[in-house]
Every structure is written in C-alpha cells, then in structure tokens.
Scaffold this active site. Structure first.
Site, short mmCIF file in Angstrom:
data_model
loop_
_atom_site.label_atom_id
_atom_site.label_comp_id
_atom_site.label_asym_id
_atom_site.label_seq_id
_atom_site.Cartn_x
_atom_site.Cartn_y
_atom_site.Cartn_z
CG HIS A 127 5.77 -2.26 -7.38
ND1 HIS A 127 4.87 -2.97 -7.72
CD2 HIS A 127 5.58 -2.25 -5.99
CE1 HIS A 127 3.77 -3.43 -6.94
NE2 HIS A 127 4.14 -2.69 -5.68
CD GLU A 140 4.81 -5.27 -10.92
OE1 GLU A 140 4.22 -5.65 -11.63
OE2 GLU A 140 4.46 -4.08 -10.44
N GLY A 153 0.89 -1.10 0.01
CA GLY A 153 0.06 0.13 -0.10
C GLY A 153 0.81 1.12 0.04
CB SER A 182 4.43 -3.64 -2.22
OG SER A 182 4.68 -2.59 -3.05
CB ALA A 183 4.30 -0.69 1.55
#
Lengths: 240, 240
Positions: B161, B196, B91, B124-125
């Site tokens: 990413h 990714e 997020g 991700s985050a």
C-alpha cells in the site's frame, strides 16, 4: 491515591504553530505549579539525541526553562530521580520503548512518577509509552522491543495524532478507525483518540482533556463517544 | 537455485475494481503455469475466517478456481503440504504472524515454498510475512508476535500500500517515506515501496515488477530509486 502529575500531548507540533507552541500554557501551568525550572528531556525516540535535545531547548529556554538531555547523564536512573520534571519526546515508539527497556528505566520512571509525583510530560511516542502499552501507536515497527507493555502511568491506551478517515481517498489501506477498532476487538479495552493540538492532563486520580478539539473514545465494548474540550476523563483512570 | 514461485500483491483491492480483479491476469498466469485448480487460503490476518474465505472464494470461483480455508483443516501442516497453491490474505500483519508462529507453520511453509516450489500468493499482510520481516508493515501492533522475523521467502522488505506523502496535509504525523527511511537507518537494508495495484512476481532467482505503476526502492544506503512497470528486480534476491 496516586501522586501522578502528567501532561500527555498528542503531538509536539500543530499546523500553524512553532514547536510545542500550541501547548505552551499547558506546559507552563504544570511547571509553575511545581516550581519547575529545569526539564530532563528523554530523546530516545529519535536518532540524533543532541539535535533533538537542542530542538526542545530552543523551544523552552525562551520561556524561562532549562533543558538537559538524559543521554548526557552518566547515571540515568540517578538523573531521573533528581529531575524536577521529565519530558519524553516523540519519534518512533518502538525505538523509544526498546531503549527504555535496554537501559532498565521502565520501573524507575514508573516509581518516580506514581510514587514520588515527578511531573511527566509525554508527546506522541512519549505519550504512547506513558500508557499501558504501545499497541495503539501509529509508528512503523522498525525495531523489536522485548514487550509492548509500557510505563502504565495510566491504565488505558491512547492513539496520538488521531485523525478521521479521509472520505475522499482512493487508498485501500485500513483507516485509523479500523486499526483502533481492531485493537479493541482483540483486547476489549478503551483507546482515547487524541487529535493533534489536544492533551490529557492527569493529576492524581483526576484526568481532563485539554485543547480546542474533542477527543474520540473507542470503548472496550466497541462503541465510540466524542468528548468535548475540557471534558473530565477521570473515569478512564478507574480501569483495572 | 530456489524453487520459489511467488506472487506478492501490494493489496487485494484497487480503487475502481472488484476484490482481486486488478490482479486477475497475474493470478491466472501463475495458476495456469502450475495447473492449479484449488487454492488453499490462509485467513489468519482477519478475525472472521469463514467470512474472509468466502470473500476470496466469491472472487476466484467465477474464474474457475476452488478455494479452501486452512482453518477448516484438522492438520494444517498436512493440508499445506498437499496444497496446489497457498494464498495468504491481508489484514493485520501482527495478528497473522503471531498466528503462524502459534500454529508452528513458519518453517513448514518456508520449506514447502523454497524447496517444493508450492506457489505462494500473498496480499498486503500476506506479502509482509513473505519477506524477511514485518518491520515495514503499515499495520497497528494490536498483538505481540514472538518475533518480527517472517517467512523470508525473499531477502528484502516490502512496504505494501505504498503511497507518496500528501503534500497538502496539515497533519504532523510522520509520512510513509519518513517511516521507511527510519527502518533503513536502523537496518541498512532495502525496502520496496509497492504501490496499490502492483505486485512482485518471483520465479526461482528472477523477480519482476507487475502492474501499471512504478515501485520506489529505498536502498540500504539511504538513497531511493523508482523502477518502471515490468522492471527486472532480480538483484533484490541476491542480498545476504
């Protein structure tokens, strides 16, 4: 009534044009209206201050304007107060803002622009720091500034280099729109998505969109609206 | 010898796959090795914690794993200490890190993972905050965390990413590579560009690249190197 006299560019480069070339008439209109002959350039958003200042000089000198680098001045506050116009260049917004705080230039610049009416030109990161905060920069947070609050020469946020989500991508990172909508969700404040080649011109309490493309406004209530080229954006200056 | 047991995903989604589907075998290998039946999910990077936890539950339950949301626990520190595994979802990295600081969970998580060996999965985050700092996130800085220093479960930075510059774009914003190179110029520290669909698996002092694509390492000296799928990346754990 604020004395402000701003030109906030989305970017210094536009595809198919030389450095600052797309904004030449916007820059010259401002310079001529105030009889500006010498521009004080703030190169702090990139690492090589001399090289960056030379790039700007190479663009503006052929048009008849001298360019000095703020980093060459022994007393930056004094140099700013004596400047005919200030141009804050793009690069990394976090680096730029941190440097302005380190040199204690936030309040001096703010007072000179809002009270004395010294013309301020910003491009990309230089536009981000001209707004209320750098929360809507696209840059990577490579350094930690003491605050995200910026010069607040205007009371809204801008997203420079704004571009549409790419419908064809397979990439799963957030789109630009999703990122801006996230800011709006947390702050309920408007963000102007400023496409490359466009600018906001602010004189006192009047603001106008310049350039050939529309701008996309992300409103504090979560809705969006496109504004045509040349639109009056003065309502954005009335936010508290 | 650290007890750490990490799976750091570039993303939870990969084009052509369901949520977390591309990482199923990576997740199940970790879960089975530690007899994990219930995952404690940390949903702080998105705004709707219940919805986000349900998304993860809908992915993991069909594979035989229960999912609980940390936000439903009266005592988050206690819940973390009793967890079989922690999954920190993606997020906004700034929102996630600020929330971890606000809830005073940085040190508790760090100790549980490094000393007690509680498995940590980040996406991700959630991968950004597992590294030494969030300086190399792609996210917009929509909130101001008290520091960019993160959990430091590994001593290097990751760019999730990660993707190549688009050679066909007319856009004049910085490319991903330029942004990462800027971080390296200021810090002289390595950044792993994690495409990714790829992940880093860390067990103790051993790290390996997982997934079908190479990873691009931006070294502290400014050079870069591509590492093939399955490469041993343990040398990245030896940075001070």
């Amino acid at each position: 009534m604020s004395a402000r006299n701003l030109l906030l560019l989305s970017s210094s480069r536009l595809y198919g044009h030389g450095y600052l070339e797309h904004a030449r008439s916007q820059l010259e209109d401002l310079f001529k209206s105030k009889n500006v002959k010498t521009v004080l350039f703030v190169p702090f958003a990139l690492r090589d201050y001399d090289k960056y200042t030379a790039t700007v000089r190479n663009a503006l000198e052929p048009w008849g304007y001298a360019v000095e680098g703020l980093h060459t001045k022994a007393d930056p506050s004094k140099a700013l107060s004596e400047a005919q116009a200030i141009f804050v260049g793009g690069g990394n917004t976090f680096v730029l803002l941190r440097t302005l705080y380190e040199l204690q230039l936030i309040e001096p610049i703010r007072k000179l622009v809002l009270n004395q009416g010294i013309p301020y030109i910003g491009s990309s990161a230089g536009t981000n720091v001209a707004t209320r905060s750098i929360h809507t920069t696209n840059d990577m947070p490579v350094v930690y500034p003491p605050s995200f609050n910026a010069l607040a020469l205007v009371p809204f946020n801008i997203n420079p280099h704004y571009l549409e989500p790419d419908a064809n991508t397979h990439h799963k990172g957030e789109t630009r729109d999703e990122r801006i909508e996230e800011f709006v969700a947390y702050h309920e404040l408007p963000v102007l998505g400023l496409r490359e080649g466009t600018s906001v011109r602010v004189v006192g309490n009047h603001a106008q969109l310049l350039g050939k493309l529309p701008a996309k406004l992300f409103k504090g209530n979560g809705s969006t609206e496109e504004f045509a080229p040349e639109s009056d954006l003065s309502f954005l200056l009335q936010i508290d």
